[in-house]
Design a protein around this motif. Structure first.
Motif, PDB file in Angstrom:
ATOM      1  N   ARG B  80      17.252 -17.736  21.888  1.00 31.05           N
ATOM      2  CA  ARG B  80      18.447 -17.024  22.308  1.00 31.05           C
ATOM      3  C   ARG B  80      19.229 -16.593  21.090  1.00 31.05           C
ATOM      4  N   LEU B  81      19.775 -15.395  21.170  1.00 34.38           N
ATOM      5  CA  LEU B  81      20.556 -14.912  20.048  1.00 34.38           C
ATOM      6  C   LEU B  81      21.990 -14.711  20.487  1.00 34.38           C
ATOM      7  N   ALA B  82      22.928 -15.030  19.599  1.00 35.16           N
ATOM      8  CA  ALA B  82      24.336 -14.759  19.892  1.00 35.16           C
ATOM      9  C   ALA B  82      24.510 -13.241  19.926  1.00 35.16           C
ATOM     10  N   PRO B  83      25.457 -12.749  20.739  1.00 39.94           N
ATOM     11  CA  PRO B  83      25.664 -11.301  20.773  1.00 39.94           C
ATOM     12  C   PRO B  83      25.942 -10.786  19.362  1.00 39.94           C
ATOM     13  N   GLY B  84      25.273  -9.726  19.006  1.00 43.26           N
ATOM     14  CA  GLY B  84      25.477  -9.156  17.669  1.00 43.26           C
ATOM     15  C   GLY B  84      24.949 -10.037  16.552  1.00 43.26           C
ATOM     16  N   ALA B  85      24.107 -11.025  16.903  1.00 40.54           N
ATOM     17  CA  ALA B  85      23.655 -11.995  15.901  1.00 40.54           C
ATOM     18  C   ALA B  85      22.949 -11.324  14.737  1.00 40.54           C
ATOM     19  N   LEU B  86      22.247 -10.256  15.043  1.00 37.88           N
ATOM     20  CA  LEU B  86      21.472  -9.660  13.970  1.00 37.88           C
ATOM     21  C   LEU B  86      22.310  -8.668  13.178  1.00 37.88           C
ATOM     22  N   GLY B  87      23.569  -8.563  13.567  1.00 34.61           N
ATOM     23  CA  GLY B  87      24.511  -7.763  12.798  1.00 34.61           C
ATOM     24  C   GLY B  87      24.011  -6.337  12.621  1.00 34.61           C
ATOM     25  N   ASP B  88      24.267  -5.814  11.460  1.00 41.29           N
ATOM     26  CA  ASP B  88      23.839  -4.474  11.132  1.00 41.29           C
ATOM     27  C   ASP B  88      22.327  -4.522  10.918  1.00 41.29           C
ATOM     28  N   ARG B  89      21.580  -3.807  11.741  1.00 45.13           N
ATOM     29  CA  ARG B  89      20.129  -3.911  11.656  1.00 45.13           C
ATOM     30  C   ARG B  89      19.523  -2.823  10.787  1.00 45.13           C
ATOM     31  N   ARG B  90      20.361  -2.002  10.185  1.00 42.64           N
ATOM     32  CA  ARG B  90      19.806  -0.902   9.414  1.00 42.64           C
ATOM     33  C   ARG B  90      18.943  -1.400   8.264  1.00 42.64           C
ATOM     34  N   GLY B  91      17.840  -0.727   8.035  1.00 40.79           N
ATOM     35  CA  GLY B  91      16.950  -1.080   6.936  1.00 40.79           C
ATOM     36  C   GLY B  91      15.881  -2.091   7.312  1.00 40.79           C
ATOM     37  N   GLY B  92      16.079  -2.851   8.405  1.00 37.14           N
ATOM     38  CA  GLY B  92      15.111  -3.887   8.789  1.00 37.14           C
ATOM     39  C   GLY B  92      13.921  -3.284   9.518  1.00 37.14           C
ATOM     40  N   PHE B  93      13.025  -2.636   8.770  1.00 37.12           N
ATOM     41  CA  PHE B  93      12.000  -1.802   9.405  1.00 37.12           C
ATOM     42  C   PHE B  93      10.906  -2.607  10.103  1.00 37.12           C
ATOM     43  N   ILE B  94      10.866  -3.926   9.906  1.00 28.90           N
ATOM     44  CA  ILE B  94       9.877  -4.748  10.614  1.00 28.90           C
ATOM     45  C   ILE B  94      10.133  -4.684  12.128  1.00 28.90           C
ATOM     46  N   ARG B  95      11.352  -4.325  12.509  1.00 25.29           N
ATOM     47  CA  ARG B  95      11.724  -4.231  13.925  1.00 25.29           C
ATOM     48  C   ARG B  95      11.943  -2.795  14.375  1.00 25.29           C
ATOM     49  N   MET B  96      11.328  -1.847  13.689  1.00 25.55           N
ATOM     50  CA  MET B  96      11.476  -0.432  14.079  1.00 25.55           C
ATOM     51  C   MET B  96      10.118   0.128  14.480  1.00 25.55           C
ATOM     52  N   ASP B  97      10.155   1.253  15.167  1.00 24.78           N
ATOM     53  CA  ASP B  97       8.929   1.899  15.630  1.00 24.78           C
ATOM     54  C   ASP B  97       8.798   3.302  15.044  1.00 24.78           C
ATOM     55  N   GLY B  98       7.597   3.816  15.143  1.00 26.59           N
ATOM     56  CA  GLY B  98       7.334   5.238  14.934  1.00 26.59           C
ATOM     57  C   GLY B  98       7.864   5.799  13.626  1.00 26.59           C
ATOM     58  N   VAL B 236      20.226  -2.265   1.712  1.00 30.85           N
ATOM     59  CA  VAL B 236      20.591  -3.682   1.851  1.00 30.85           C
ATOM     60  C   VAL B 236      19.664  -4.360   2.875  1.00 30.85           C
ATOM     61  N   GLY B 237      19.440  -3.704   4.010  1.00 32.11           N
ATOM     62  CA  GLY B 237      18.563  -4.263   5.035  1.00 32.11           C
ATOM     63  C   GLY B 237      17.134  -4.432   4.540  1.00 32.11           C
ATOM     64  N   MET B 238      16.666  -3.483   3.764  1.00 30.30           N
ATOM     65  CA  MET B 238      15.315  -3.595   3.196  1.00 30.30           C
ATOM     66  C   MET B 238      15.254  -4.772   2.222  1.00 30.30           C
ATOM     67  N   ALA B 239      16.324  -4.939   1.439  1.00 34.05           N
ATOM     68  CA  ALA B 239      16.359  -6.035   0.471  1.00 34.05           C
ATOM     69  C   ALA B 239      16.334  -7.388   1.189  1.00 34.05           C
ATOM     70  N   VAL B 240      17.085  -7.509   2.285  1.00 35.38           N
ATOM     71  CA  VAL B 240      17.095  -8.760   3.056  1.00 35.38           C
ATOM     72  C   VAL B 240      15.673  -9.074   3.531  1.00 35.38           C
ATOM     73  N   LEU B 241      15.032  -8.065   4.121  1.00 37.84           N
ATOM     74  CA  LEU B 241      13.678  -8.254   4.643  1.00 37.84           C
ATOM     75  C   LEU B 241      12.712  -8.681   3.541  1.00 37.84           C
ATOM     76  N   LEU B 242      12.745  -7.989   2.407  1.00 40.46           N
ATOM     77  CA  LEU B 242      11.791  -8.290   1.335  1.00 40.46           C
ATOM     78  C   LEU B 242      12.049  -9.675   0.737  1.00 40.46           C
ATOM     79  N   LEU B 243      13.321 -10.011   0.599  1.00 43.79           N
ATOM     80  CA  LEU B 243      13.640 -11.305  -0.006  1.00 43.79           C
ATOM     81  C   LEU B 243      13.141 -12.447   0.889  1.00 43.79           C
ATOM     82  N   ILE B 244      13.361 -12.334   2.197  1.00 53.45           N
ATOM     83  CA  ILE B 244      12.919 -13.394   3.107  1.00 53.45           C
ATOM     84  C   ILE B 244      11.398 -13.433   3.192  1.00 53.45           C
ATOM     85  N   ALA B 245      10.811 -12.257   3.491  1.00 50.37           N
ATOM     86  CA  ALA B 245       9.358 -12.210   3.699  1.00 50.37           C
ATOM     87  C   ALA B 245       8.617 -12.544   2.417  1.00 50.37           C
TER      88      ALA B 245
END
Ligand code: HEM
Ligand code: SF4
Lengths: 65, 407
Positions: B80-98, B236-245
């Motif tokens: 379960r995620l808190a509302p807005g838990a993922l905050g600004d999702r821009r740049g997080g391309f692991i969760r994007m399509d097409g 910033v979103g891309m940096a978050v993804l790369l740093l974690i992954a």
């Protein structure tokens, strides 16, 4: 019949599996990391690995005929 | 579905605190889950189709009729995620399509391709040497996870991105929260935000400096942000993804691989005596250990038949990489670890357009780390029994919390 290879750069996601599998035939573009072909009709001795590369391509960007 | 029918469904992922860390699913769990396609209940009380065979997992992950966007209604969330838990999702391309996904991924593919990773191998080697010196100085005995397995990929990704490694406690703790299914929703929300704020400050400083520094984030700031192609928030979103992954994954693979190799001293010795086989060994480790054990969630956006099951638009599916990697139709005697099998068909990095972008880096780190460990610590052994090892059982990236060793 010699194997003919085609790649679809629009589909390619730059995973590099093809380069890992058959580096004589596939390369990646320095600018965008997308697939480049070194040969469209690779020599028969690499045929098996080219087939494997097509199978391992996650994006279905390599076709053979 | 009625509540009674829902509780009749098996719960995925299964909870088993006494699991052998080297066995993704035990025999009973395999009977329960290995379908080909089984209906399961998720911890959020949603239902999903579990897809377990190699051919079906490939078909599913390559099919354009499945979305990776977890904000879509009906997406099969594992927590379960808190509302807005993922905050600004821009740049997080692991969760994007097409096209949205392709646009951002393509700004990075060249950076991580094989020939560029070959260029940074000297950096990986130096970092391996340095962290192995630290291991030597810390013991014996020592904890291999905190002195070697985790610092190595953290240092490498920090160096590549241009993130100060000195902040590692801060970002390692927050990364771990983000991938922990048991973390309280409010903590997840806070830690995502803190990580974003941290990288936002870093990225803004790089943009402002317009600096000549040759790290990935500075390059993207110069070549993409300055040209108006990419927004700062996206970077910033891309940096978050790369740093974690870029560090949790490889770190967990190094820890589990060491445990596996040390259980069979002949295999560990073979790494030293036959380093030429190290590439094949790494593929087999990736197959056998498959650290993304909870599988890859997707939402069907059209009706698709997978493994004989019609999956309807709006239903959730989970592609289980660990069972695909032990599918007897593809791998002979799949429950056996065989460093000489050709395991290139393994799916530990996923499949389809989201297939891991960092795989050349991960492979190089694993190969160099394990060969050098075996060379410099020939008498390494584990001092705890397997049942006693703390594991990251609630993480979407499985691994050991600790690996006490001596030499
Ligand atoms: C052994 C280590 C690793 C494993 C097992 C692994 C596994 C995976 C998997 C399974 C995916 C697909 C996720 C999905 O389809 O939903 C993925 C994606 C990704 N990985 Fe890795 N990974 C590893 C190392 C790395 C490293 C070192 C990096 C650093 C650059 C990295 C960066 C990424 C990124 C950015 C994505 C998203 C790609 C996309 O959505 O297009 N990974 N990884
Ligand atoms: S394997 Fe396929 S997706 Fe990967 S680089 Fe080659 S053509 Fe592109």
């Amino acid at each position: 019949m010699r194997l003919r290879v085609r790649v679809d750069r629009d589909r390619c996601c730059g995973s590099g599996n093809c380069v890992l599998t058959a580096p004589e035939v596939f390369d990646q573009d320095d600018a965008d990391g997308l697939v480049l072909l070194r040969f469209t009709a690779p020599p028969p001795e690499v045929g098996e690995r080219v087939r494997r590369a097509a199978d391992l391509c996650p994006a279905g960007a390599i076709s053979l005929d | 579905m009625t509540p009674a029918a829902l509780t009749d469904l098996p719960l995925w992922p299964p909870l088993n605190l006494t699991r052998d860390p080297l066995v993704p699913l035990d025999a009973g769990e395999r009977r329960r889950f290995v379908g080909p396609v089984t209906r399961v209940r998720l911890p959020t009380d949603a239902t999903a189709w579990l897809v377990t065979r190699h051919a079906d997992v490939r078909q599913l992950l390559r099919h354009p009729g499945f979305s990776a966007d977890l904000t879509r209604p009906g997406f099969p969330l594992l927590r379960r995620l808190a509302p807005g838990a993922l905050g600004d999702r821009r740049g997080g391309f692991i969760r994007m399509d097409g096209a949205e996904h392709a646009r951002l991924r393509r700004m990075l593919t060249a950076e991580f391709m094989i020939k560029n990773v070959r260029r940074i191998e000297p950096l990986i080697r130096q970092t391996v040497d340095r962290t192995l010196d630290d291991l030597r100085d810390a013991g014996p005995p020592a904890d291999l996870v905190t002195t070697f397995a985790l610092p190595l990929p953290s240092m490498v990704i920090c160096h590549l991105l241009g993130v100060p490694y000195a902040d590692h406690d801060f970002f390692q703790e927050r990364s771990r929260t983000l991938i922990d299914r048991d973390a309280p929703p409010e903590r997840v929300r806070r830690h995502v935000q803190e990580l974003r704020d941290y990288l936002q400050r870093l990225v803004e400083a790089k943009v402002a400096a317009g600096d000549r520094t040759d790290d990935l984030l500075s390059r993207l700031a110069r070549d993409r942000v300055d040209t108006g192609e990419l927004a700062v928030d996206e970077l910033v979103g891309m940096a978050v993804l790369l740093l974690i992954a870029g560090h949790e994954t490889t770190a967990n693979m190094i820890g589990l691989s060491t445990l596996l190799l040390l259980r069979h001293p002949a295999r560990y010795a073979a790494l030293r005596d036959d380093p030429g086989n190290a590439d094949a060994l790494v593929e087999e480790l990736l197959r056998y250990l498959t650290i993304v054990r909870t599988g890859l969630p997707r939402l069907a956006t059209e009706d698709v038949e997978i493994g004989g099951q019609l999956i309807r638009a709006g239903e959730g599916v989970i592609a289980v990489l660990s069972t695909a990697n032990r599918d007897p139709a593809v791998f002979d005697r799949p429950e056996e670890f065989d460093p000489y099998r050709a395991a290139q068909q393994q799916l530990a990095f996923g499949f389809g357009v989201h297939q891991c972008i960092g795989q050349p880096l991960a492979r190089a780190e694993l190969r160099i780390a394990l060969v050098e460990l075996a060379r410099r610590f020939p008498r390494l052994r584990v001092t705890a029994t397997a049942g006693r090892l703390p594991t990251r059982h609630s993480s979407i990236v499985y691994g050991l919390g600790e690996l006490p060793v001596t030499w």
